[in-house]
Enzyme design. Structure first.
Site, PDB file in Angstrom:
ATOM      1  N   GLY A 122       0.825  -1.209   0.000  1.00  0.00           N
ATOM      2  CA  GLY A 122       0.000   0.000   0.000  1.00  0.00           C
ATOM      3  C   GLY A 122       0.856   1.256   0.000  1.00  0.00           C
ATOM      4  N   ALA A 191      23.149  -7.952  23.513  1.00  0.00           N
ATOM      5  CA  ALA A 191      22.536  -8.787  24.562  1.00  0.00           C
ATOM      6  C   ALA A 191      21.191  -8.195  24.961  1.00  0.00           C
ATOM      7  CB  ALA A 191      23.460  -8.887  25.773  1.00  0.00           C
ATOM      8  N   GLY A 192      20.358  -7.896  23.938  1.00  0.00           N
ATOM      9  CA  GLY A 192      19.005  -7.406  24.201  1.00  0.00           C
ATOM     10  C   GLY A 192      18.040  -8.578  24.184  1.00  0.00           C
ATOM     11  N   VAL A 193      16.785  -8.265  23.900  1.00  0.00           N
ATOM     12  CA  VAL A 193      15.744  -9.292  23.994  1.00  0.00           C
ATOM     13  C   VAL A 193      15.956 -10.400  22.965  1.00  0.00           C
ATOM     14  CG1 VAL A 193      13.293  -9.554  24.424  1.00  0.00           C
ATOM     15  CG2 VAL A 193      14.276  -7.290  24.450  1.00  0.00           C
ATOM     16  N   SER A 279      21.608  -8.586  16.507  1.00  0.00           N
ATOM     17  CA  SER A 279      20.336  -8.165  17.138  1.00  0.00           C
ATOM     18  C   SER A 279      20.629  -6.912  17.953  1.00  0.00           C
ATOM     19  CB  SER A 279      19.786  -9.296  18.005  1.00  0.00           C
ATOM     20  OG  SER A 279      20.805  -9.855  18.813  1.00  0.00           O
ATOM     21  N   GLY A 281      18.767  -4.035  17.777  1.00  0.00           N
ATOM     22  CA  GLY A 281      17.610  -3.160  17.735  1.00  0.00           C
ATOM     23  C   GLY A 281      16.960  -3.175  16.366  1.00  0.00           C
ATOM     24  N   ASP A 322       5.185  -0.395  15.928  1.00  0.00           N
ATOM     25  CA  ASP A 322       6.641  -0.219  15.868  1.00  0.00           C
ATOM     26  C   ASP A 322       7.060   0.994  15.049  1.00  0.00           C
ATOM     27  OD1 ASP A 322       6.868  -2.548  17.303  1.00  0.00           O
ATOM     28  OD2 ASP A 322       8.175  -3.570  15.868  1.00  0.00           O
ATOM     29  N   ALA A 330       4.420  -6.177  20.621  1.00  0.00           N
ATOM     30  CA  ALA A 330       3.179  -6.510  19.925  1.00  0.00           C
ATOM     31  C   ALA A 330       1.960  -5.995  20.691  1.00  0.00           C
ATOM     32  CB  ALA A 330       3.092  -8.021  19.751  1.00  0.00           C
ATOM     33  N   HIS A 454      -3.669 -22.327  46.120  1.00  0.00           N
ATOM     34  CA  HIS A 454      -2.498 -23.058  46.603  1.00  0.00           C
ATOM     35  C   HIS A 454      -2.506 -24.468  46.046  1.00  0.00           C
ATOM     36  CE1 HIS A 454       0.691 -24.418  49.250  1.00  0.00           C
ATOM     37  NE2 HIS A 454      -0.056 -25.491  49.505  1.00  0.00           N
TER      38      HIS A 454
END
Ligand code: FAD
Ligand code: NAI
Length: 475
Positions: A122, A191-193, A279, A281, A322, A330, A454
């Site tokens: 689009g 060393a991010g997500v 990785s 970002g 994003d 998300a 419990h």
């Protein structure tokens, strides 16, 4: 079929497809355009999240966790596994099947909610009194007219300068989810997500994984106590993480990747690996939208500029997910999608950025919402902290996973919960209670007074709340 719609959504990731469904629920006529193609060239709505993000990564995290459990932890339950083997193609095939189910689920939801779907690309083609002209090219070719446009075009992996992704040796998230043979040595930059989740997958499957991180602190955005605990546990698992590094010129040949770097002590080092995941970002994606031609404001980092209501500088043009400021998650994209659809529909949609949870799906999982202890200290807010270790939780003992703790931070005077930080089993599920309490601006005492079943891991949340008042019952 009329090509005039109340709302045209560009992008069917979690931001876009949810906006489209919500707008349709509100009685608006809606089209959603998405360009993603599956391996056969067919439509694959769901965006990064469904195709190369949340869903496939969690599928591989689950499969690799089963493998790790069978290899290393079943024995303590008295279960003997002989001849344990790995069929990586089956594992990857299962992951692909999970993705396909989700793609098909979204196509079904579009049908059910009367959203007209266009499989194509689009772009803005101008404006008339009738609305915005949107051109669709690709599998579907169409000229649409939209009273409102929602841009939900997402993000793409950021490459290192002069090191484009070839998805064979230099891997983005896409390549990292589709490796066909377990690499002997795997390097990860960042060393991010993604680095931690994908590093965990391939380590569990047998790769020797080295992670190189530029920042001096490990998981700097996470509560320091949690980050320290995580670093200790990951090191014990065999993830070799080096922080405070500076990369040199990376060289890739057909067989290996050589990564020269300066370590935190200033010494020159060299890492040689079979494959390298980069990785570091993600960047917002607006290519081909024809943004310049219509004067859509984009900031110097590539994000579509929006106000607090996700309105762009153009009339009746909105942007979510994003591609705009805020965390690249998300569920944040979904919340913005719903809020924008409701605003278009004349309602008062709202997103509370203070209660967006974060989860890192490593083992143990890390989850948090609200402020960290270091943020509270920096802001000078007086707070009380209460923690409870899973070691003292009956269900965690029965599960055989007692790593980590729950930590609750509450206002020193009002007792309002300001932040909750969890490292441990099923932290991703436990955090929902914290989000609910914070959304209602509840107090630690509220959690402490709620009856928790419990034996459950959730009792650790109650005990951490009791710890805020220094009165744990089981520790
Ligand atoms: P996207 O999901 O990127 O979707 C955008 C869609 O728009 C795509 O389908 C794209 O093809 C399409 N598009 C773009 N331009 C056009 C155009 N002009 N015309 C037509 N279509 C177009 N987040 C979480 O919350 N939890 C997780 O566990 C998680 N795991 C992740 C794991 C990985 C490996 C990665 C990479 C990300 C993960 N994320 C996770 C982040 C999450 O995927 C994103 O935050 C989310 O997908 C953003 O949604 P979105 O709708 O804004 O964009
Ligand atoms: P990230 O922002 O989480 O981590 C990137 C890391 O790379 C940072 O620690 C940064 O300091 C480091 N870095 C940057 N440049 C570097 C360099 N030149 N050398 C060494 N280190 C460098 O980004 P990541 O992991 O790529 O993920 C992108 C986004 O996708 C996340 O921020 C998150 O929003 C989303 N995501 C969410 C997940 C979840 O919710 N569980 C899972 C995966 C991704």
């Amino acid at each position: 079929m009329s090509n005039q719609f109340d709302v045209v959504v560009i992008g069917a990731g979690p931001g876009g497809y949810i906006a489209a469904i919500r707008a349709s629920q509100l009685g608006l006529t809606v089209a959603c355009i998405d360009a993603w193609q599956n391996s056969k060239g067919g439509p694959a709505p769901g965006g990064t999240c469904t195709n190369v993000g949340c869903i496939p990564s969690k599928a591989l995290l689950q499969s690799s966790e089963h493998y790790d459990q069978a290899g290393h932890h079943f024995a303590e339950h008295g279960i003997e596994v002989k001849g344990l083997g790995l069929k990586l193609d089956t594992m990857i095939g299962r992951k692909d099947a999970v993705v396909k189910q989700n793609n098909e689920g979204i196509l079904y939801l579009f049908k059910k909610n009367k959203v007209t779907f266009f499989h194509g690309f689009g772009s803005f083609a101008g404006k008339s009194d009738a609305g915005w002209a949107i051109k669709v090219t690709g599998t579907a070719e169409a000229d649409l007219v939209a009273r409102h446009v929602v841009i939900a075009t997402g993000s793409a992996a950021r490459a290192l300068p002069d090191l484009p992704f070839d998805e064979k040796q230099i891997l983005s998230n896409s390549g990292a989810l589709s490796i066909t043979a377990v690499p002997r040595k795997l390097g990860v930059i960042g060393a991010g997500v993604i680095g931690l989740e994908m590093g965990s997958v391939w380590r569990r499957l047998g790769a020797e994984v080295t992670v190189l991180e530029a920042l001096p602190d490990f998981l700097a955005v996470v509560d320091t106590q949690v980050a320290r605990e995580a670093q200790k546990i990951f090191a014990k698992q065999g993830l070799d993480i080096h922080t405070g590094i500076k990369l040199g010129d990376i060289k890739a040949t057909a067989k290996q990747v050589t990564v020269p770097y300066t370590d935190a002590a200033g010494a020159e080092q060299k890492l040689v690996v079979d494959k390298l995941i980069v990785s570091i970002g993600r960047v917002p994606y607006t290519s081909g939208l024809n943004a310049d031609a219509v004067g859509l404001a984009i900031d110097d980092r590539g994000f579509v500029v929006v106000d607090g209501d996700c309105k762009t500088n153009l009339p009746n043009v909105w942007a979510v997910g994003d591609v705009v400021r805020g965390p690249m998650l998300a569920h944040k994209a979904e919340e913005e999608g719903v809020a924008v659809a409701e605003r278009i529909g004349g309602q008062h949609g709202h997103v509370n950025f203070d209660t967006i949870p974060w989860v890192i799906y490593t083992s143990p999982e890390i989850a948090w919402v609200g402020q960290t202890e270091q943020q509270l200290k920096a802001s000078g807010r007086a707070y009380k902290a209460g923690s409870f270790p899973f070691l003292a939780n009956g269900r965690a003992r029965a599960l055989g996973d007692t790593t980590g703790f729950v930590k609750i931070l509450a206002d020193a005077v009002t007792d309002e919960v300001l932040g909750v930080h969890i490292i441990g089993p099923m932290a991703s599920e436990l955090i929902a209670e914290a989000v609910t309490i914070m959304e209602f601006r509840g107090a630690a005492e509220d959690i402490a007074r709620i009856c928790h079943a419990h034996p459950t891991l959730s009792e650790s949340m109650k005990e951490a709340a009791l710890a805020v008042d220094k009165r744990t019952l089981n520790f």
